[in-house]
Design an enzyme around this catalytic site. Structure first.
Site, PDB file in Angstrom:
ATOM      1  N   ALA A  61       0.850  -1.194   0.000  1.00 54.52           N
ATOM      2  CA  ALA A  61       0.000   0.000   0.000  1.00 54.52           C
ATOM      3  C   ALA A  61       0.881   1.238   0.000  1.00 54.52           C
ATOM      4  CB  ALA A  61      -0.874  -0.015   1.244  1.00 54.52           C
ATOM      5  N   GLY A 105       0.483  -5.386   0.314  1.00 52.63           N
ATOM      6  CA  GLY A 105      -0.484  -5.463  -0.784  1.00 52.63           C
ATOM      7  C   GLY A 105       0.139  -6.024  -2.059  1.00 52.63           C
ATOM      8  N   GLU A 108      -0.061  -9.646  -1.662  1.00 52.27           N
ATOM      9  CA  GLU A 108      -1.486 -10.002  -1.761  1.00 52.27           C
ATOM     10  C   GLU A 108      -1.966  -9.930  -3.209  1.00 52.27           C
ATOM     11  OE1 GLU A 108      -2.355  -7.088   1.271  1.00 52.27           O
ATOM     12  OE2 GLU A 108      -3.205  -8.646   2.568  1.00 52.27           O
ATOM     13  N   GLU A 128       3.072  -5.878   7.404  1.00 50.67           N
ATOM     14  CA  GLU A 128       2.142  -4.902   7.979  1.00 50.67           C
ATOM     15  C   GLU A 128       2.281  -4.744   9.479  1.00 50.67           C
ATOM     16  OE1 GLU A 128       1.404  -7.158   5.662  1.00 50.67           O
ATOM     17  OE2 GLU A 128       0.071  -6.294   4.153  1.00 50.67           O
TER      18      GLU A 128
HETATM   19  N1  CO8 Z   1       4.546   3.205   0.019  1.00 47.14           N
HETATM   20  C1  CO8 Z   1       5.036   4.397  -0.381  1.00 47.14           C
HETATM   21  N2  CO8 Z   1       6.297   4.575  -0.773  1.00 47.14           N
HETATM   22  C2  CO8 Z   1       7.118   3.512  -0.757  1.00 47.14           C
HETATM   23  C3  CO8 Z   1       6.683   2.238  -0.355  1.00 47.14           C
HETATM   24  C4  CO8 Z   1       5.337   2.103   0.047  1.00 47.14           C
HETATM   25  N3  CO8 Z   1       4.816   0.925   0.413  1.00 47.14           N
HETATM   26  N4  CO8 Z   1       7.727   1.393  -0.418  1.00 47.14           N
HETATM   27  C5  CO8 Z   1       8.770   2.098  -0.869  1.00 47.14           C
HETATM   28  N5  CO8 Z   1       8.421   3.371  -1.061  1.00 47.14           N
HETATM   29  C6  CO8 Z   1       9.267   4.467  -1.540  1.00 47.14           C
HETATM   30  C7  CO8 Z   1      10.308   4.857  -0.495  1.00 47.14           C
HETATM   31  O1  CO8 Z   1       9.755   5.746   0.471  1.00 47.14           O
HETATM   32  C8  CO8 Z   1      11.367   5.492  -1.345  1.00 47.14           C
HETATM   33  O2  CO8 Z   1      10.982   6.827  -1.672  1.00 47.14           O
HETATM   34  P1  CO8 Z   1      12.086   8.012  -1.626  1.00 47.14           P
HETATM   35  O3  CO8 Z   1      13.033   7.677  -2.742  1.00 47.14           O
HETATM   36  O4  CO8 Z   1      11.287   9.229  -1.870  1.00 47.14           O
HETATM   37  O5  CO8 Z   1      12.733   7.952  -0.278  1.00 47.14           O
HETATM   38  C9  CO8 Z   1      11.301   4.681  -2.640  1.00 47.14           C
HETATM   39  O6  CO8 Z   1      10.039   4.039  -2.643  1.00 47.14           O
HETATM   40  C10 CO8 Z   1      12.377   3.613  -2.712  1.00 47.14           C
HETATM   41  O7  CO8 Z   1      12.305   2.834  -1.550  1.00 47.14           O
HETATM   42  P2  CO8 Z   1      13.534   2.631  -0.525  1.00 47.14           P
HETATM   43  O8  CO8 Z   1      14.517   3.749  -0.641  1.00 47.14           O
HETATM   44  O9  CO8 Z   1      12.971   2.376   0.834  1.00 47.14           O
HETATM   45  O10 CO8 Z   1      14.164   1.320  -1.127  1.00 47.14           O
HETATM   46  P3  CO8 Z   1      15.023   0.229  -0.341  1.00 47.14           P
HETATM   47  O11 CO8 Z   1      15.543  -0.671  -1.394  1.00 47.14           O
HETATM   48  O12 CO8 Z   1      16.004   0.869   0.589  1.00 47.14           O
HETATM   49  O13 CO8 Z   1      13.968  -0.558   0.582  1.00 47.14           O
HETATM   50  C11 CO8 Z   1      11.890  -1.700   0.992  1.00 47.14           C
HETATM   51  C12 CO8 Z   1      12.956  -1.286  -0.031  1.00 47.14           C
HETATM   52  C13 CO8 Z   1      12.522  -2.668   2.008  1.00 47.14           C
HETATM   53  C14 CO8 Z   1      10.814  -2.406   0.196  1.00 47.14           C
HETATM   54  C15 CO8 Z   1      11.341  -0.471   1.726  1.00 47.14           C
HETATM   55  O14 CO8 Z   1      11.014   0.511   0.766  1.00 47.14           O
HETATM   56  C16 CO8 Z   1      10.106  -0.767   2.529  1.00 47.14           C
HETATM   57  O15 CO8 Z   1      10.195  -1.340   3.611  1.00 47.14           O
HETATM   58  N6  CO8 Z   1       8.922  -0.370   2.001  1.00 47.14           N
HETATM   59  C17 CO8 Z   1       7.651  -0.563   2.684  1.00 47.14           C
HETATM   60  C18 CO8 Z   1       7.185  -1.991   2.594  1.00 47.14           C
HETATM   61  C19 CO8 Z   1       5.928  -2.206   3.389  1.00 47.14           C
HETATM   62  O16 CO8 Z   1       5.890  -2.039   4.586  1.00 47.14           O
HETATM   63  N7  CO8 Z   1       4.861  -2.585   2.691  1.00 47.14           N
HETATM   64  C20 CO8 Z   1       3.590  -2.871   3.317  1.00 47.14           C
HETATM   65  C21 CO8 Z   1       2.733  -1.674   3.207  1.00 47.14           C
HETATM   66  S1  CO8 Z   1       1.225  -1.868   4.134  1.00 47.14           S
HETATM   67  C22 CO8 Z   1       0.232  -2.756   3.104  1.00 47.14           C
HETATM   68  O17 CO8 Z   1       0.564  -3.081   2.010  1.00 47.14           O
HETATM   69  C23 CO8 Z   1      -1.142  -3.060   3.655  1.00 47.14           C
HETATM   70  C24 CO8 Z   1      -2.000  -3.723   2.595  1.00 47.14           C
HETATM   71  C25 CO8 Z   1      -3.395  -3.308   2.794  1.00 47.14           C
HETATM   72  C26 CO8 Z   1      -4.249  -3.592   1.600  1.00 47.14           C
HETATM   73  C27 CO8 Z   1      -3.665  -3.195   0.279  1.00 47.14           C
HETATM   74  C28 CO8 Z   1      -4.008  -1.819  -0.113  1.00 47.14           C
HETATM   75  C29 CO8 Z   1      -3.147  -1.336  -1.251  1.00 47.14           C
END
Ligand code: CO8
Length: 254
Positions: A61, A105, A108, A128
């Site tokens: 998400a 997501g 999923e 999550e």
């Molecule tokens: N949402 C928004 N932005 C994101 C997300 C995200 N989920 N993931 C990455 N980004 C952005 C980062 O903020 C970053 O932006 P910026 O360059 O402006 O700083 C850019 O993408 C690149 O990411 P990273 O620099 O963090 O890249 P890394 O290689 O260092 O790390 C990771 C990659 C490990 C994947 C890290 O980005 C991370 O942990 N992301 C979040 C993952 C997460 O927690 N996902 C679960 C989200 S909750 C969810 O999905 C609930 C589902 C509910 C139903 C579905 C509805 C859609």
């Protein structure tokens, strides 16, 4: 945000927010649903591939957009259900081509597809719990069905990631290929499906999915009736006649 292309009888949908690791904003899911429904209704398409642009499938998400939402914001507007439920209603086969992260997501979404082909660098997770929420688009339901309770609990409770090898070993993924082969492998699998009888492919999808919704005797009856129904198809006549004549079948999808 979602690129839609046609490759012969295959529809290719690419999640295209690579600077956000294809984070699944509401707008992106709305568009994905629109494109999937259009392809589902398109007689020229027999199977669909969903892939991610850049180095990830989807990192979940869009956390930035949802961070401030209240209970009433998500409950009253029926967040997730409002646009995700229709993704699972697509009747044609859908293949997920996963490279890099498929988290939250993103995992999923991959599990909502009919099977997952992964690149060697794919990583799956339901992180999550680390954000103070639980999976909301099927993670606690589809993951145990795919990999069993122990692995699903481990993934959802610890928020750890699973690499491609583990994902294949436990049945989350059907095949692993080198990253540079991923898209071709998924497109070739979809093209192979799309060359078969479309109504039969749709019945197979319906019948396999029924295994997760019903008991064995109900599921077997559903399968048997679908099997009987194929004898009303021109494609069954062609498939069996081609076998008898030792030639390739040419299906007309009816
Ligand atoms: N949402 C928004 N932005 C994101 C997300 C995200 N989920 N993931 C990455 N980004 C952005 C980062 O903020 C970053 O932006 P910026 O360059 O402006 O700083 C850019 O993408 C690149 O990411 P990273 O620099 O963090 O890249 P890394 O290689 O260092 O790390 C990771 C990659 C490990 C994947 C890290 O980005 C991370 O942990 N992301 C979040 C993952 C997460 O927690 N996902 C679960 C989200 S909750 C969810 O999905 C609930 C589902 C509910 C139903 C579905 C509805 C859609």
């Amino acid at each position: 945000m979602v690129l839609a292309e046609r490759r012969g009888r295959v529809g290719l949908l690419t999640l295209n927010r690579p600077d956000r690791l294809n984070a699944l904003s509401d707008a992106l899911i709305d568009q994905l649903g629109d494109e999937l429904e259009a392809m589902d209704a398109d007689d020229g398409i027999g199977a669909i591939v969903i892939a991610g642009a850049g180095k990830a499938f989807a990192a979940g998400a869009d956390i930035g957009a949802t961070a401030e939402w209240s209970f009433m914001d998500v409950y009253k507007t029926n967040y997730v259900s409002r646009n995700w439920d229709r993704l699972a209603r697509v009747r044609k086969p859908v293949v997920a081509a996963v490279r890099g992260f498929a988290l939250g997501g993103g995992c999923e979404l991959a599990m909502t597809c009919d099977f997952v082909i992964a690149a060697e660098d794919a990583r799956f997770g339901q992180p999550e719990i680390r954000l103070g929420v639980l999976p909301g688009a099927g993670g606690t339901q589809r993951l145990p069905r795919a990999v069993g309770k122990a692995k699903a609990m481990d993934m959802c409770l610890t928020g750890r990631m699973m690499d491609a090898q583990e994902a294949e070993r436990v049945g989350l993924v059907s095949r692993i290929v080198p990253p540079e082969r991923l898209l071709d492998e998924a497109l070739e699998a979809a093209a192979r499906i799309a060359a078969f009888s479309l109504p039969v492919a749709m019945m197979i999808k319906e019948s396999v999915n029924r295994a997760f919704e019903s008991g064995l005797s109900e599921g077997l009856l559903f399968e048997r009736r679908s099997f009987h129904a194929t004898f009303g198809l021109q494609d069954q006549k062609e498939g069996m006649a081609a076998f008898v004549a030792k030639r390739s079948a040419i299906y007309t999808h009816r």
